[in-house]
Design an enzyme around this catalytic site. Sequence first.
Site, short mmCIF file in Angstrom:
data_model
loop_
_atom_site.label_atom_id
_atom_site.label_comp_id
_atom_site.label_asym_id
_atom_site.label_seq_id
_atom_site.Cartn_x
_atom_site.Cartn_y
_atom_site.Cartn_z
N GLU A 152 0.87 -1.19 0.00
CA GLU A 152 0.00 0.00 0.00
C GLU A 152 0.89 1.22 0.00
O GLU A 152 1.83 1.32 0.80
CB GLU A 152 -0.90 -0.01 1.25
CG GLU A 152 -1.73 1.27 1.41
CD GLU A 152 -2.62 1.26 2.66
OE1 GLU A 152 -3.07 0.16 3.07
OE2 GLU A 152 -2.86 2.35 3.23
N GLU A 157 -2.46 11.19 3.15
CA GLU A 157 -3.51 10.98 4.14
C GLU A 157 -3.58 12.24 4.99
O GLU A 157 -2.53 12.83 5.31
CB GLU A 157 -3.19 9.80 5.06
CG GLU A 157 -3.43 8.45 4.47
CD GLU A 157 -3.21 7.38 5.53
OE1 GLU A 157 -4.19 6.83 6.01
OE2 GLU A 157 -2.04 7.12 5.86
#
Lengths: 270, 471
Positions: A152, A157
């Site tokens: 990932e 974020e």
Amino acid sequence: MIIKYNTIKTLVFSTLLLAIMGCSTDEKQTVTTMNNLVFQDEFNENGAPNSAYWSYNIGTGSNGWGNNELQYYTDRPQNVVVEDGMLKITARRELYMGSNYTSARILTKGKVEQKYGRIEARIKLPLGRGLWPAFWMLGANSDTVTWPQCGEIDIMEYLGSNPTTVLGTVHGPGYSAGESISKSYTLPNSRFDTDFHIFGIEWGEDYINYYIDDVLYNQITPEDVPGEWVFNQPFYIILNMAVGGNLPGSPNTETAFPQTMLVDYVRIYQ
Amino acid sequence: MKNSKFNFLASFLLLGVMSIISTSCERELSDDATEATFPKIAEIFTDDFVAMGSNFYFPYGGSKATAWSVDREEGYNSNASMRFDVPNVTDPEGNYAGAIFRMDGAGRNLTEFDALTFYIKASQGVTIAELGFGEDFLENKYMATITNVSVGTNWSKVIIPIPDASKLLQERGMFRYAAGTQGTGGMGYTFWIDDLKFEKLGTIRTIGASIMNGNNVSVNTFVGVNSNITGIISTFNLPNGQNQIVNLSTAYFEFSSSNPTVATVDSNGLVSSLSAGTSVITGTINGVQATGSLTINCQGNFVHAPTPTRSQANVISIFSDEYNNIPVNYYNGYWQPWQTTVSSDFTVNGDNILNYTVFNFVGIEFSAPTVNATSMTHFHMDAFIPGTIAPGRQLRVIVVDFGADGAFGGGDDTRHSTTFTAPFLVSQNWMSIDIPFSAMPGLASRSNVAQIILEGGDNSVIYVDNVYFYN
């Protein structure tokens, strides 16, 4: 011992100096090198996101997509729509299918998958505790190889309770979730919820460079991860806005809904 | 401490009024004048004062004037800071600390900044009542204040957002503070401030502004009544993601009236009722609409109570514009738990009216000192009920004497209640009530009269004026 102590201190000091110099917005910093545009979605056609590129995750996954997230993802235009030249992902406070919030998560799985390249998006983020939008990638083999073996790459974020900071992270076998390899970047005199900013990675064999606007703020290589390097294979792109969950905590009384993440474009260069 | 706060608020309001008068003779700019730019200096105190001049510290009335000093040992990453010693509540030199820092000079141009920032710490965890800027004891035009600021024992940064920097072309009020001992049981403490300066952070987001604290408030008025826009706040999101409310002075806002023939509003948020009708007062800041409003329901001309004609020498007045009134503890005791009555007193063309709304009963007390009414023969009061008088409606007027101990209770209090009913009770007309003491057999003494109580309300409105004893 004293001498050694001093030496170490000096080393630490010079490392700090290097770090400071490395992070400066010096004009000579080379942020990106890949400039051959191979994919773009400029979000210029009103309506649903282009189905040639994007599909949806619907519902609550298992355990709130593994993070105890509170939202129900839909494909309704109230939650995800293209208009005004933007992709708009909107989190709403509403009772829907047993959840207290709705939002959206779209992905290019099976449609746009990329090994290496410069992947970037221009995004204006929302404000409010409990909001957790992201621009990220998962290994294209995520259906056959379980996470985190598939890999990932979190290009961006953001937690709505911290409007000046974003995180760039990789997860892989032996370095996932709390042990992931991550670095934050804080804007010195601006915010992520008042202006658009460019979030990107430049990704090649055995390295991932993280940049925001004109600042290269991290490089991750196999030497930085305490496990197998799983980033030499194709990945797909995900854009979403979660509400609540383990990382951001729940919205509070100051969190105003609806909140929208605006995406001006997603581009891939080689 | 409640008292002391009242004192300094009152004193700077008074100064503000004085300054409005004294600056009204300012000359207008001539056409060929070019706008001067005042210095854009950011720092106020960074280990020493910067461009503040020599005479800049002005304490609030009632505060301890020596509370502030420069500490040459403590500092944020330095060995100098401003030190504030908040006194014990019993300190005879002043029971709180508070002052303005007004730069000695023409003023600064703060238009390029977006916050006043500083580092602060205290000798113990405390809540500091007010921290802000924009007060100069002249016009106090562009005040911005954060309240109840939590301060710990280690240095932390405080950010006071500037609501609309474009207005701050020539500001002298660099800093203001007020700190008491409400939260420390009356015991003093010390706090320090360092690196006090204006900054351009770029990391503050405006959430929105409000008048009337964001509520849509409605008031009933008459021609000649003045009302005030209050509860003026602006909310900002700080770089740490927390919302910060800033209390503002009216000059940051532009106010407007939806119906200027009914009510007008000036730049200070003073609303004047002019004719019968409804008008909604709203505000904008920096061109953005503020939430909240004040709706004026003007009922036309006010019918004043009959003007008293007795001479002052024959009167002990509790509430009247015609007489000197004795000291009164309160005109509404908000006696819990059963009282519903709320005071919405107003002034019509200089005539002060007690306006009791949601009236069931209400007490007026004047016990410090009590009144010796032995030389008086009557009690008088004027009352006006705007609503209808239901069958059986009573208005009871109770006169209370606290007895020889001069205090409530103690077994020596006496009282007499006089009941009024229709046809004396009427709607929409002033009722002049005169009760001779000779008709108050329940009142054993009138040497220590201390309360007037009105009862019999039906949760509607009653106006009261000219409350006094006479002979």
